[in-house]
Design an enzyme around this catalytic site. Structure first.
Site, PDB file in Angstrom:
ATOM      1  N   HIS A  50      -5.572   6.753  -2.471  1.00 48.95           N
ATOM      2  CA  HIS A  50      -6.442   5.721  -1.847  1.00 48.95           C
ATOM      3  C   HIS A  50      -7.585   5.624  -2.622  1.00 48.95           C
ATOM      4  O   HIS A  50      -8.529   6.337  -3.313  1.00 48.95           O
ATOM      5  CB  HIS A  50      -7.022   6.314  -0.744  1.00 48.95           C
ATOM      6  CG  HIS A  50      -6.059   6.437   0.881  1.00 48.95           C
ATOM      7  ND1 HIS A  50      -6.133   7.309   1.496  1.00 48.95           N
ATOM      8  CD2 HIS A  50      -5.323   5.400   0.908  1.00 48.95           C
ATOM      9  CE1 HIS A  50      -5.176   6.843   2.484  1.00 48.95           C
ATOM     10  NE2 HIS A  50      -4.781   5.705   1.964  1.00 48.95           N
TER      11      HIS A  50
ATOM     12  N   HIS B  42       0.749  -1.086   0.121  1.00 50.80           N
ATOM     13  CA  HIS B  42       0.079  -0.047   0.212  1.00 50.80           C
ATOM     14  C   HIS B  42       0.841   1.558   0.009  1.00 50.80           C
ATOM     15  O   HIS B  42       0.684   2.099  -0.829  1.00 50.80           O
ATOM     16  CB  HIS B  42      -0.851  -0.177   1.035  1.00 50.80           C
ATOM     17  CG  HIS B  42      -1.849   1.047   1.413  1.00 50.80           C
ATOM     18  ND1 HIS B  42      -3.111   1.202   1.091  1.00 50.80           N
ATOM     19  CD2 HIS B  42      -1.673   2.305   1.725  1.00 50.80           C
ATOM     20  CE1 HIS B  42      -3.640   2.301   1.591  1.00 50.80           C
ATOM     21  NE2 HIS B  42      -2.609   3.040   1.846  1.00 50.80           N
ATOM     22  N   GLU B  43       1.899   1.280   1.034  1.00 51.46           N
ATOM     23  CA  GLU B  43       2.544   2.612   1.137  1.00 51.46           C
ATOM     24  C   GLU B  43       3.384   2.741  -0.048  1.00 51.46           C
ATOM     25  O   GLU B  43       3.725   4.071  -0.685  1.00 51.46           O
ATOM     26  CB  GLU B  43       3.381   2.532   2.333  1.00 51.46           C
ATOM     27  CG  GLU B  43       2.595   2.355   3.501  1.00 51.46           C
ATOM     28  CD  GLU B  43       1.502   3.451   3.691  1.00 51.46           C
ATOM     29  OE1 GLU B  43       1.547   4.591   3.100  1.00 51.46           O
ATOM     30  OE2 GLU B  43       0.451   3.155   4.529  1.00 51.46           O
TER      31      GLU B  43
ATOM     32  N   HIS C  60       1.632   4.458  -2.866  1.00 52.31           N
ATOM     33  CA  HIS C  60       1.475   5.673  -2.714  1.00 52.31           C
ATOM     34  C   HIS C  60       2.685   6.529  -3.441  1.00 52.31           C
ATOM     35  O   HIS C  60       2.646   7.378  -4.214  1.00 52.31           O
ATOM     36  CB  HIS C  60       1.315   6.188  -1.232  1.00 52.31           C
ATOM     37  CG  HIS C  60      -0.001   6.129  -0.823  1.00 52.31           C
ATOM     38  ND1 HIS C  60      -0.940   6.490  -1.355  1.00 52.31           N
ATOM     39  CD2 HIS C  60      -0.535   5.365   0.503  1.00 52.31           C
ATOM     40  CE1 HIS C  60      -2.120   6.264  -0.604  1.00 52.31           C
ATOM     41  NE2 HIS C  60      -1.763   5.619   0.841  1.00 52.31           N
TER      42      HIS C  60
END
EC number: 3.4.24.-
Length: 1218
Positions: free
Chosen positions: A215, A205-206, A209
């Site tokens: 998101h 997830h990070e 980014h």
């Protein structure tokens, strides 16, 4: 979803400190974007607005960050280059970044040049952190062209310069303040951009980014609000911004993906006991996939350009990229990359081989995978205590004192094939491990004898093989077990399972874990070290336990891709009945059409929640995981959300699981509503959800987002409990509410495409007992509910020529003789500029229009307290531009004349807005745009201060206070204002006013704007004296009320409502709605009253057997409590007390017939709430009585056990009515 502006991240464990870092990064990126836009048009000397919405949010986020428990150095690192700390020096910094528009396509600078991402680890990250980070990095490398390389600087030359990247940015992995990341490549010149990655899929997830991903739950894609409802009331204070959709001008979405790891879970930033969002398809999984994430990262970094020599295109949501470092299509599960994802994968591609190099695998009992492996054998002798699992397909024999292990040894110079990332171990060979693996060993203490010695033959892995045995291992933790390895799959082979991990998936194969336990003679010699797959069986023995993943070829020569269209509208699929199936079917319809799936045969081993075999059905997006089915039947019809259905059948062992399915084309033209408006003009009679849950009356849902009295929504058709779609933006099709608490809604199958089905096997008996429930027995109980005729397709329905006039208006356009469902006509008010629209409904009738005139022009909202109309403009403009915009609409920029009006104006938006008050004519003399002195001011000291001698206009800030600022070039949102027009005709706009007033007399007083707009006559807002008054009160104390007013009654103290209405409204006829209130004696002291059941409840703390508890309840003229629905279940759970209260008996048993639970009065339950796999009748003596657990769910237990209990007594058994 790919973003180019906002920066935010996911929480791993609910720690709100993590959200503080996220919010700061989000606010910071918004200011960066705002400054970039400002400097594109700013003139020399222009200064950015220090009080813009973004700047205000950044100041608050920065303040929160400084109060968080971060080390000073870590805080300083985060605050470096903060665009709000030295706003006057940001121009050069921002312009050096970009001078392009804020769209994802233009923002190439946010991408990582050449797909190369340099990175470093700081000393804060330990070995475990780094392993998790590397695992996520390798996953991106495996499925995209992104390549992560260690950053370094040698002799002043950086990795970025060496690779000609054109920037000096790199990722700096830290461990601080939770899990967070900046968004995209922020082009830092020194020090690298920080990322706190955590572990597991949170690191995916990070890094997402950092690759530019936003998101998923904040996507501006309109399908988000058709798939979930964000519950802002359930979000912890200060965190609602984490769920607000991004601006579509700054975020590019390729489609909404509920399953994305970039999506929050419903408990992320949730208040205790609440959810932050509710799924409209609750059966669908969330946050469990990164297929579309990798696809978006790949496409946005133009990985397909790396494969320019390939003529291949990838269909069916596949994408062209580097897969395992080779140009190939990455396909949705089950499709063949070699054909561009246009066929089902049915065989390994020609030339596919096992990785080259030197290593060894455990040998399968059938031998080695191919002739490139050499065979070897090692025999160990020890004192006994060896064992193997019941299913054991490894080569070699295991007995009490003898263990024979066989090996397949690879010695190859072929470097074309290499080991992809995964979670498994192999044996070392040649003195070193393959790339991506780390070494470890296990030393066994054998006990050979003169008669029985250790031995070996053939080729062996690295190790020591004499009187004791030592194996050298190579283990990798560089991927996720669920990602398939692409290895030859037509012959069995084995890998060694990592401790605590699942077996690694391999494409085209099934696996089963086999276990081997080897004893050691003495603890002194036995040892383990490094990264190895062996652990001790327990602390009391000296035995070592190893688990092996045994792979066998699945039967993949099955399945198909099938296209349905007008020439082929239906297909029947009969699955094979063979063991070890792995079959895929992709059924496609033309874009815009949908599909209907029904099973006539369904026999999949297992029960829901515990499937042994399974059939997965994907009915939203092809790459988005679906729902797994198993059991002896599946009667429910599945209707696709889009134009595809993707199915996978997996069977294991000697299974005969199978199905027969029919898939039909559902054309837009065959729907009973207009697909163009998603059923907004549907006016049919279906009143149950797609799961046959009864719809709740709309007028009882005033606490929810949609109800008949909602302003500015298409609520005219909300009547009774019928399915409707009042807002296309929040619904794919008509829907209804099915649970009051939390406003749970579900879609309706209003066209009755799906078949009726029974969930229970005893529906016939329920009919006999008079207990028909549509939710449980929709098929059997169909005739016990009002029949809904089969709807006619909307394409076959037309509306005739509409009426020329309404009481105060006439048609404003030429008419036709026939109109399709969803078409509309406009009636122009005879006096004024307002107009109203009438729609052709699915019934072939025109929507009712009682009046064409309204107090406000189209799209303006009324404020009846000051008789003004308002239009909120959600775009930013300078004050002169805002004035011109409003003037074009014959309005002015709105200004407040009182504190209430100030609050009203600010209620339109959380952003700062212009108001029509300036001192342009005379410095310091603020007047309205009408030239009159301001009757009300709300300056925030020391404002107005005319900073820079150029602040002549006024804004309302986020805190409702005023601030002066330059009229240009600053830009703000704004509101236009125009006086109301008095209406001359006293009539209801809606024909539902009288009906709704009967159901909910408070509509006129609780929803005053609705009353003024829709129901002026019914609510008595005009011509009150034209209709008779209503007399209320008792003899000798009566009074009169006018039409639309209400009269309230309450029961005297000590009594409770038994019948009648506490609130009654005055009709136009002079009579009251409802019926007179009747009161009833209430519960005795210590008992709790439940109006829904009209019963009294009491918890008794003395523990009794079920029979004794029931006897005590009977003595109180009642029974042990029932739980007939979730509302009553929650009521009795609350009576149990907080926390882990002791269990309490329910009045539910199966003592008469095992497995058939009935209440104490002999009725069958229409609602159940069993925990897990209960009831299970566990134990020698069985379990025949039900009780409530701490969490409110049910469990069966022995009736002889002693628990506390709750008695339920009907109010009639206690008192009489009065």
């Amino acid at each position: 979803m790919v973003a180019c502006v906002t920066a935010d991240s996911v929480r791993a464990d609910g720690d709100l400190d993590e959200g503080i870092v996220e919010e700061y990064l989000l606010a910071r990126e918004e200011v960066d974007a705002e400054l970039e836009e400002f400097y594109e048009t700013a003139k020399l000397g222009d200064i950015p607005d220090p009080n813009s919405d973004a700047m205000v949010r950044l100041r608050k986020a920065r303040d929160d960050l400084t109060k968080a428990k971060l080390a000073p150095k870590h805080l300083a690192d985060l605050l470096k280059d903060d665009p709000g700390l030295n706003i006057g020096q940001t121009r050069k910094f921002v312009l050096n970044k970009s001078v392009q528009k804020r769209t994802i396509e233009a923002k190439e600078y946010r991408r990582w040049t050449k797909g190369i991402v340099p990175y470093v680890f700081t000393g804060e990250t330990n070995e475990g952190n780094r392993i998790e980070i590397i695992r996520s990095i390798r996953t991106y490398e495996r499925f995209t062209c992104i390549r992560y390389i260690p950053w370094k600087e040698i002799d002043g030359v950086t990795t970025n310069q060496e690779n000609d990247l054109g920037h000096e940015s790199y990722l700096t992995f830290v461990k601080r303040g939770g899990c967070w990341s900046f968004q995209g490549n922020i082009r830092k010149k020194t020090g690298g951009q920080l990322i706190s990655c955590c572990g597991g899929v949170t690191c995916i997830h990070e890094i997402g980014h950092a690759m530019g991903e936003s998101h998923e739950h904040q996507t501006p894609n309109p399908d988000r609000d058709r798939m979930i409802r964000v519950n802002f009331a359930g979000i912890v204070d200060g965190k609602t911004n984490m769920y607000v959709p991004h601006n579509p001008t700054s975020v590019f979405s390729m489609g909404y993906d509920l399953s994305s790891y970039m999506h929050y879970a419903p408990w992320s930033f949730a208040k205790s006991g609440k959810k932050t969002f509710y799924k409209f398809f609750p059966e669908l999984p969330h946050k469990n996939s990164y297929y579309y994430l990798m696809r978006e990262v790949s496409l946005m970094h133009k990985c397909q350009d790396r494969c320019s020599e390939s003529a291949m295109t990838c269909e069916n949501d596949g994408y062209l990229t580097l897969v395992d470092n080779k140009c190939a299509c990455r396909c949705i599960p089950g499709l063949d990359p070699a054909t561009g994802c246009t066929t089902v994968y049915k065989n390994d591609p020609v030339g596919l081989e096992f990785p080259g190099g030197q290593y060894a695998l455990p040998a399968h009992s059938s031998g080695c995978p191919d002739n490139t492996f050499s065979f070897g054998l090692r025999v160990q002798i020890n004192d006994g205590g060896n064992s193997k699992s019941v299913v054991y397909d490894l080569g070699g024999d295991v007995s009490g004192k003898k263990v024979e292990q066989q090996f397949c040894v690879k010695d190859s110079s072929n470097k074309e094939f290499f080991w992809p990332g995964g979670n498994f171990c192999i044996y070392r060979r040649g003195g070193k491990c393959p790339d991506g693996f780390t070494g470890g060993f296990v030393q066994y203490d054998d006990h050979p004898t003169q008669d029985s010695s250790n031995s070996q033959s053939g080729e062996l892995p690295d190790g020591v093989f004499d009187d004791d045995t030592r194996f050298e291992y190579c283990c990798t933790n560089s991927g996720f077990s669920g990602d398939e390895l692409y290895l030859p799959s037509r012959k069995p082979f084995a890998l060694i399972k990592r401790v605590g991990k699942n077996c690694q998936k391999v494409r085209g194969m099934h696996y089963e874990a086999n276990n081997l336990i080897i004893d050691n003679a003495a603890e002194e010699i036995a040892a383990r070290g490094g990264d190895h797959p062996v652990y001790k069986e327990d602390t009391k023995t000296q035995r070592y336990f190893t688990s092996f993943c045994m792979y066998k070829p699945a039967m993949i020569d099955c399945g198909d891709i099938i296209t349905l269209d007008d020439s082929n509208p239906e297909v029947t699929i009969i699955s094979p009945r063979d063991p070890e199936l792995e079959c895929y079917w992709l059924i496609k319809a033309p874009p815009g059409e949908r599909l209907q799936l029904d099973f006539s045969e369904f026999e999949i081993k297992g029960v829901p929640g515990s499937c042994l075999d399974d059939l997965e059905v994907r009915y939203v997006r092809m790459g988005q995981p679906g729902v797994n089915f198993c059991g002896r039947r599946w009667d429910k019809t599945t209707i696709s959300v889009n134009n595809t259905i993707h199915m996978r059948l997996s069977t294991y062992g000697d299974s005969t699981s199978h199905f027969t399915a029919t898939i039909k084309l559902v054309k837009r033209a065959d729907l009973c509503y207009a697909a163009s408006d998603r059923g907004m003009t549907y006016a049919g009679d279906v009143s149950f959800s797609r799961n046959f849950e009864p719809c709740l009356p709309w007028h009882k849902m005033t606490h929810c987002e949609m109800h008949p009295f909602k302003e500015n929504k298409f609520t005219l058709l909300l009547e009774g409990n019928k399915c409707r779609n009042p807002d296309q933006a929040t619904g794919f099709q008509p829907w209804c509410y099915v649970k009051e608490e939390n406003c749970i809604r579900n879609y309706c199958d209003v066209c009755l495409i799906g078949k009726r089905y029974n969930l229970l096997d005893d529906c016939a008996e329920r009919i006999r007992l008079g207990q028909c429930d549509l939710r449980e027995c929709a098929k059997t109980c169909a005739h016990h509910y009002p029949e809904v005729p089969q709807p006619v397709p909307a394409s076959q329905i037309t509306c005739g020529t509409p009426a020329e006039d309404v009481p105060d208006g006439s048609l404003n356009e030429a008419t036709k003789t026939s109109y399709a469902v969803g078409e509309s006509v406009t009636y122009k008010c005879k006096e004024g500029s307002s107009s109203q629209v009438s729609f052709c409904l699915s019934t072939g009738e025109w929507s009712f229009l009682g009046t064409a005139c309204s107090e406000c022009p189209p799209n303006f909202s009324p404020n009846f307290s000051n008789r003004q109309c308002y239009l909120y403009v959600n775009s930013i403009k300078t004050f002169p531009e805002a004035s011109s915009y409003c003037q074009e609409k014959k309005a002015i920029v709105a200004f407040p004349a009182s504190e209430d009006e100030n609050t009203f104006l600010k209620s339109f938006t959380r952003f700062n807005i212009w108001i029509g008050i300036t001192d342009e004519a005379e410095e310091g003399n603020f007047v309205t745009v009408l030239g009159k002195p301001a009757a009300f001011t709300n300056w925030k000291a020391p404002e107005p201060n005319n900073y820079g001698n150029r602040e002549d206009c006024t804004e309302i800030r986020h805190d409702k206070f005023w601030n002066d600022l330059p009229c240009s070039p600053y830009k703000r949102r704004f509101v236009c204002q125009i006086p109301m027009t008095d209406l001359k005709v006293c009539a209801d706009f809606s024909d539902k006013c009288t009906e709704n007033f009967e159901l909910y007399p408070l509509m006129c007083t609780n929803f005053t704007t609705f009353a003024e707009q829709q129901c002026r006559f019914t609510c008595g807002l005009c011509n009150q004296d034209d209709t008779p008054k209503c007399t209320v009160g008792e003899a000798g104390a009566t009074t009169e009320i006018s039409r639309g007013m209400i009269a309230t009654s309450t029961c005297p103290e000590g009594l409770a409502r038994f019948a009648g209405d506490e609130v009654r409204g005055c009709r136009a006829s002079g009579s009251l709605t409802g019926s007179p209130l009747k009161c009833h004696g209430t519960c005795p002291s210590g008992w709790a009253f439940n109006f829904d059941t009209m019963s009294c409840y009491k918890k008794f703390d003395t523990q009794k057997t079920h029979a004794d508890a029931q006897a005590d309840c009977v003595s109180h003229r009642g029974t042990l409590t029932t739980s007939v629905n979730m509302k009553e279940n929650k009521f009795i759970r609350d009576l149990m007390g907080p926390g882990k209260s002791p269990f309490v008996w329910l009045g539910l048993t199966d003592t008469k017939t095992e497995g058939k639970f009935v209440w104490m009065d002999g009725t069958l339950p229409t609602f159940t709430y069993w925990y897990g796999r209960e009831p299970n009748d566990w134990g020698r003596y069985g379990e025949d009585c039900a009780h409530l657990l701490h969490n409110g769910q049910w469990n069966d237990n022995r009736c002889s056990k002693k628990f506390k209990y709750i008695c339920k007594v009907p109010l009639d058994n206690i008192n009489g009515s009065r």
